[in-house]
Design a protein around this motif. Structure first.
Motif, PDB file in Angstrom:
ATOM      1  N   GLY A  53       0.798  -1.225   0.000  1.00  0.00           N
ATOM      2  CA  GLY A  53       0.000   0.000   0.000  1.00  0.00           C
ATOM      3  C   GLY A  53       0.825   1.266   0.000  1.00  0.00           C
ATOM      4  N   SER A  54       2.076   1.169  -0.413  1.00  0.00           N
ATOM      5  CA  SER A  54       2.939   2.344  -0.376  1.00  0.00           C
ATOM      6  C   SER A  54       2.488   3.377  -1.396  1.00  0.00           C
ATOM      7  N   CYS A  55       3.040   4.581  -1.271  1.00  0.00           N
ATOM      8  CA  CYS A  55       2.738   5.637  -2.248  1.00  0.00           C
ATOM      9  C   CYS A  55       3.622   5.483  -3.467  1.00  0.00           C
ATOM     10  N   ASN A  56       4.492   4.550  -3.456  1.00  0.00           N
ATOM     11  CA  ASN A  56       5.511   4.172  -4.440  1.00  0.00           C
ATOM     12  C   ASN A  56       6.825   4.939  -4.289  1.00  0.00           C
ATOM     13  N   GLY A  57       6.864   5.863  -3.334  1.00  0.00           N
ATOM     14  CA  GLY A  57       8.113   6.568  -3.043  1.00  0.00           C
ATOM     15  C   GLY A  57       9.170   5.609  -2.506  1.00  0.00           C
ATOM     16  N   CYS A  58       8.776   4.740  -1.591  1.00  0.00           N
ATOM     17  CA  CYS A  58       9.730   3.784  -1.029  1.00  0.00           C
ATOM     18  C   CYS A  58      10.267   2.858  -2.120  1.00  0.00           C
ATOM     19  N   GLU A  59       9.403   2.445  -3.045  1.00  0.00           N
ATOM     20  CA  GLU A  59       9.848   1.561  -4.135  1.00  0.00           C
ATOM     21  C   GLU A  59      10.924   2.236  -4.976  1.00  0.00           C
ATOM     22  N   VAL A 119       9.885  -1.102   5.712  1.00  0.00           N
ATOM     23  CA  VAL A 119      10.589   0.055   5.153  1.00  0.00           C
ATOM     24  C   VAL A 119       9.679   1.283   5.125  1.00  0.00           C
ATOM     25  N   GLY A 120      10.153   2.370   5.758  1.00  0.00           N
ATOM     26  CA  GLY A 120       9.435   3.638   5.668  1.00  0.00           C
ATOM     27  C   GLY A 120       8.500   3.874   6.842  1.00  0.00           C
ATOM     28  N   GLY A 121       8.139   5.131   6.998  1.00  0.00           N
ATOM     29  CA  GLY A 121       7.276   5.517   8.106  1.00  0.00           C
ATOM     30  C   GLY A 121       5.915   4.830   8.043  1.00  0.00           C
ATOM     31  N   CYS A 122       5.399   4.638   6.848  1.00  0.00           N
ATOM     32  CA  CYS A 122       4.104   3.974   6.684  1.00  0.00           C
ATOM     33  C   CYS A 122       4.144   2.558   7.248  1.00  0.00           C
ATOM     34  N   ALA A 123       5.211   1.839   6.927  1.00  0.00           N
ATOM     35  CA  ALA A 123       5.287   0.430   7.291  1.00  0.00           C
ATOM     36  C   ALA A 123       5.445   0.265   8.795  1.00  0.00           C
ATOM     37  N   LEU A 128       1.416   8.731   7.665  1.00  0.00           N
ATOM     38  CA  LEU A 128       0.362   9.724   7.429  1.00  0.00           C
ATOM     39  C   LEU A 128      -1.001   9.068   7.234  1.00  0.00           C
ATOM     40  N   PHE A 129      -0.980   7.778   6.916  1.00  0.00           N
ATOM     41  CA  PHE A 129      -2.251   7.114   6.611  1.00  0.00           C
ATOM     42  C   PHE A 129      -2.838   6.394   7.823  1.00  0.00           C
ATOM     43  N   ALA A 130      -2.177   6.532   8.966  1.00  0.00           N
ATOM     44  CA  ALA A 130      -2.672   5.878  10.178  1.00  0.00           C
ATOM     45  C   ALA A 130      -4.089   6.371  10.459  1.00  0.00           C
ATOM     46  N   PRO A 150      13.572   3.540   9.105  1.00  0.00           N
ATOM     47  CA  PRO A 150      12.729   4.738   9.080  1.00  0.00           C
ATOM     48  C   PRO A 150      13.017   5.616   7.866  1.00  0.00           C
ATOM     49  N   GLY A 151      12.150   6.597   7.666  1.00  0.00           N
ATOM     50  CA  GLY A 151      12.323   7.545   6.565  1.00  0.00           C
ATOM     51  C   GLY A 151      11.076   7.602   5.717  1.00  0.00           C
ATOM     52  N   CYS A 152      10.914   8.695   5.016  1.00  0.00           N
ATOM     53  CA  CYS A 152       9.735   8.835   4.157  1.00  0.00           C
ATOM     54  C   CYS A 152      10.119   9.531   2.885  1.00  0.00           C
ATOM     55  N   PRO A 153      10.622   8.791   1.900  1.00  0.00           N
ATOM     56  CA  PRO A 153      11.100   7.415   2.033  1.00  0.00           C
ATOM     57  C   PRO A 153      12.520   7.403   2.586  1.00  0.00           C
ATOM     58  N   PRO A 154      12.987   6.252   3.122  1.00  0.00           N
ATOM     59  CA  PRO A 154      14.399   6.168   3.491  1.00  0.00           C
ATOM     60  C   PRO A 154      15.266   6.332   2.239  1.00  0.00           C
TER      61      PRO A 154
ATOM     62  N   CYS B 203       1.150  15.029  -1.589  1.00  0.00           N
ATOM     63  CA  CYS B 203       2.495  14.601  -2.008  1.00  0.00           C
ATOM     64  C   CYS B 203       2.616  13.091  -2.103  1.00  0.00           C
ATOM     65  N   ARG B 204       1.924  12.420  -1.198  1.00  0.00           N
ATOM     66  CA  ARG B 204       2.080  10.966  -1.086  1.00  0.00           C
ATOM     67  C   ARG B 204       0.941  10.208  -1.769  1.00  0.00           C
ATOM     68  N   THR B 205       0.253  10.893  -2.663  1.00  0.00           N
ATOM     69  CA  THR B 205      -0.759  10.202  -3.457  1.00  0.00           C
ATOM     70  C   THR B 205      -0.070   9.284  -4.459  1.00  0.00           C
ATOM     71  N   MET B 289      11.732  15.506  -3.247  1.00  0.00           N
ATOM     72  CA  MET B 289      11.196  16.872  -3.052  1.00  0.00           C
ATOM     73  C   MET B 289       9.809  16.862  -2.413  1.00  0.00           C
ATOM     74  N   MET B 290       9.607  15.896  -1.511  1.00  0.00           N
ATOM     75  CA  MET B 290       8.333  15.861  -0.798  1.00  0.00           C
ATOM     76  C   MET B 290       8.259  17.028   0.182  1.00  0.00           C
ATOM     77  N   ASP B 291       7.056  17.475   0.430  1.00  0.00           N
ATOM     78  CA  ASP B 291       6.776  18.530   1.410  1.00  0.00           C
ATOM     79  C   ASP B 291       7.523  19.820   1.110  1.00  0.00           C
TER      80      ASP B 291
HETATM   81  S1  SF4 Z   1       7.007   5.935   3.983  1.00  0.00           S
HETATM   82 FE1  SF4 Z   1       6.654   7.787   2.784  1.00  0.00          FE
HETATM   83  S2  SF4 Z   1       7.600   7.321   0.811  1.00  0.00           S
HETATM   84 FE2  SF4 Z   1       7.318   5.374   1.846  1.00  0.00          FE
HETATM   85  S3  SF4 Z   1       5.343   4.620   1.167  1.00  0.00           S
HETATM   86 FE3  SF4 Z   1       4.989   5.776   3.038  1.00  0.00          FE
HETATM   87  S4  SF4 Z   1       4.465   7.829   2.367  1.00  0.00           S
HETATM   88 FE4  SF4 Z   1       5.436   6.801   0.641  1.00  0.00          FE
END
Ligand code: SF4
Lengths: 177, 502
Positions: A53-59, A119-123, A128-130, A150-154, B203-205, B289-291
């Protein structure tokens, strides 16, 4: 093509120096896997990435691990196509309810011993999706997690540090041969 | 003929900016559908609200835009998808999220709702969750047909979605996608959020379009609030957007070649992509370049060494990229895979109003930076490359040409970069207001519509990825191709799962 190949040879590598394994990650790992499991895995780890369910940033940043700068295979990590070949599940995203079953199946398909890296704050906790009706809020809600990066994304360097800590941990106490 | 001609409306919503929003009755709604079917206007978006559906429309040239709204008496509205296929999945999503049903739709299957949530219609009337029923894929009948099911978890490092192929030997007879796996409920999380909080969600859409999404979101908010953004911020937003476009184009050009087993290109463009991300970090402190973009301006100014870093990047692209273009052009084994593969007919691109390189490779010369256009692109010169062939090769070439355009754009932005403030103050309260924006992400136009309440929080926000109108074309493009070419075709579209499922 010849010119491109030739230039790549004479230019010298772009690959970065190895970062130190992450201290915090080492501490988190210290109690996660027993000795017997470690010895069986050796110094090479097969990674299966699961987007839960990531935003694809982590990927994108996980992808970057394969580029010439980070070249993750030099450490013995390989991304594999099936969870059945995997030692490590690298899971991203807040775990959407629509992905729960697929994540569970991927986990069950991976042979023991195995590690799960979130991986990432979501995981970690949904990020933000909590609190969304559509998310479970972190990988550990569904399967046991051994390590959080950690990281968004790491960044790729953060990812490498975490994975190197895992490798060091997995390789510890191996017979030196 | 003007955009809303022949569409009778009862009233106009004056707080909607910058384009008109009008309220129509069932007759006006039908007239709009008539004009969609006649190809006189293009569907830009279709979304739900409290007992209302909104439909965004554009003229074929893309420079006139309007929203029409219909009150849903008895929880239904006349189906657009019944006569205009591009609306079907949008209507299924409205049904899932709001419980507003498209009367007369030929496809009432759920779309985003996989019956795993604790409630039905989370954005609308709520209620008990729907009973889980097996998903009905469209039937394919014929001698010797077999089905291949792929996903949601795929072999590579990509997002989850399910693909159902009906194949005859190697050849694909029908492909049907099933999406929604990464639905996170972003629009519900947006409701009630502060403007800055909502910008972080926007940003995270779709993380690969973090800049474009926040750009579109803040543009909609700034239109609603009639805020003048400092000129420096306007230019730096465009710098960030072009850096994002470059990074994605480099990454994808290589990835497409990699799916045709040409790893050398992948390795080389991977270097350029990484350079872009590093320069982004130097300039703005974050690789994606998020946020960075916030309502009113920017969170951070360009770093002191940012200018030099960007100049260095452009020099490296000038040095390395022409060689890679030549490599692509002259490698016969690669061309053999990309030429003639995965063709999107221009008529389909037009029907679906497909944006981005998918549309432009199939003869649809639209780019939101040009039409409707927005600052600062109106003051910059660039071309919108267009091809007719519609195959994988054409999509690659469009992206190659767009890299060149982005480089030119960044040069102009740096040369004209104004000094001064980077953020304007926002009013903390006022009358409810609505705004709409269309911004060109690397893969196509992102539409964002917002309604703000008196306290300047989000009452409702809708984000529509370009992928909504591109995913169905993937299915059309693969027909008659072999299954083994699917990864190549799919990568040449690179539709967003997260941006679509949101
Ligand atoms: S941690 Fe950040 S970059 Fe990774 S899936 Fe979540 S919102 Fe996207």
């Amino acid at each position: 093509m010849r010119r491109t190949l030739l230039q790549s040879i004479v230019r010298g590598p772009l690959t970065e120096a190895t970062p130190e394994p992450d201290e915090a990650a080492l501490a988190e790992l210290a109690c996660s896997v027993d000795h017997a499991a470690r010895t069986r895995l050796g110094r090479s780890l097969a990674i299966r990435q699961v987007d839960a369910g990531s935003c694809n940033g982590c990927e994108l940043e996980i992808h970057a691990l394969n580029n010439a700068f980070y070249d993750i295979e030099r450490f013995g990590f390989r991304f594999v196509a099936s969870p059945r070949h995997a030692d490590v599940l690298l899971v991203t995203g807040p775990v959407t309810k629509n992905m729960r079953e697929a994540l569970n199946r991927a986990y069950n398909a991976a042979p023991d011993p195995k590690w799960v890296v979130a991986v990432g704050g979501c995981a970690r906790d949904g990020g933000l999706f909590a609190g969304s009706y559509a998310c479970l809020g972190g990988v550990s809600q569904v399967i046991p997690v051994d390590l959080h990066i950690p990281g968004c994304p790491p960044s790729p360097t953060q990812l490498l540090k975490g994975l190197l800590a895992l490798l060091q941990h997995a390789g510890a106490n191996l017979p030196s041969s | 003929m003007a955009l809303l001609d022949g569409i009778p409306c009862s009233s106009a919503v004056t707080s909607h900016r910058p384009w008109p929003r009008v309220v129509v009755d069932a007759d006006g709604w039908q007239k709009a559908i008539d004009r969609l079917v006649a190809n006189e206007i293009v569907l830009l978006g279709l979304w739900g609200d409290a007992d209302v559906v909104h439909m965004a429309l554009a003229c074929p040239e893309g420079d006139a835009i309007a929203v029409i709204s219909l009150e849903c008496r008895g929880g239904t509205f006349p189906s657009v998808g019944a006569r205009h296929a591009p609306a079907r999945r949008l209507e299924r999503a409205i049904s899932d999220l709001f419980g507003l049903e498209a009367a007369g739709t030929p496809d009432d299957r759920p779309w985003l709702d996989h019956q795993r949530w604790d409630c039905a219609h989370p954005l609308g009337k709520g209620g008990r969750p729907k009973q889980a029923i097996p998903y009905r894929f469209l039937p394919s009948e014929g001698e010797g047909l077999h089905q291949v099911a792929v996903g949601p978890v795929h072999a590579g490092i990509i997002e989850p979605g399910h693909f159902r192929f009906a194949a005859n030997g190697e050849f694909v007879v029908r492909l049907e996608g099933r999406l929604g796996y990464v639905h996170k409920g972003i629009e519900a999380l947006m409701s009630g959020a502060t403007l800055d909080g909502a910008a972080r969600l926007a940003c995270r859409t779709s993380g690969d379009s973090a800049v474009a999404y926040s750009y579109a979101f803040v543009s909609a908010v700034e239109s609603a609030l009639q805020i003048e953004v400092p000129a420096r911020a306007v230019y730096l937003r465009a710098l960030a957007a072009e850096l994002e476009r470059l990074g994605n184009h480099f990454g994808d050009i290589g990835a497409i070649c990699n799916d045709a087993s040409f790893a050398l290109m992948h390795a080389q463009t991977g270097i350029l992509r990484e350079r872009c991300l590093r320069v982004a970090e130097t300039c703005f402190g974050h690789r994606l370049m998020m946020d960075l973009i916030l309502p009113g301006g920017l969170a951070r100014d360009l770093a002191v060494d940012g200018h030099a870093a960007v100049t260095g990047l452009l020099a490296e692209i000038d040095r390395a990229f022409p060689r890679l273009i030549e490599l692509y052009d002259k490698t016969a084994s690669l061309q053999d895979r990309t030429v003639g593969t995965g063709v999107v007919k221009p008529a389909y691109a037009r029907l679906f109003g497909a944006g981005g390189y998918v549309g432009r490779a199939s003869g649809r010369p639209l780019d939101a930076r040009r039409s409707p256009g927005y600052a600062p692109y109106r003051d910059l010169s660039f071309e919108v490359p267009t091809l007719q062939e519609g195959d994988v090769n054409a999509r690659v070439w469009i992206r190659i040409r767009e890299v060149e355009q982005s480089v030119q754009l960044i040069r102009q932005i740096l040369a004209q970069l104004p000094a001064g403030a980077i953020r304007a103050a926002l009013p903390s309260s006022g009358e409810p207001a609505e705004g709409l924006a269309l911004v060109e992400a690397f893969r196509g136009d992102v539409l964002v519509w917002v309604r703000l309440d008196e306290d300047r929080r989000i009452a409702r926000c809708h984000l529509r990825d370009a992928s909504w109108f591109q995913w169905p074309l993937v299915e059309a493009a693969i027909e008659g191709n072999i299954i083994a070419d699917f990864p190549l075709c799919n990568k040449s579209f690179n539709c967003s799962y997260s941006g679509h499922d949101l």
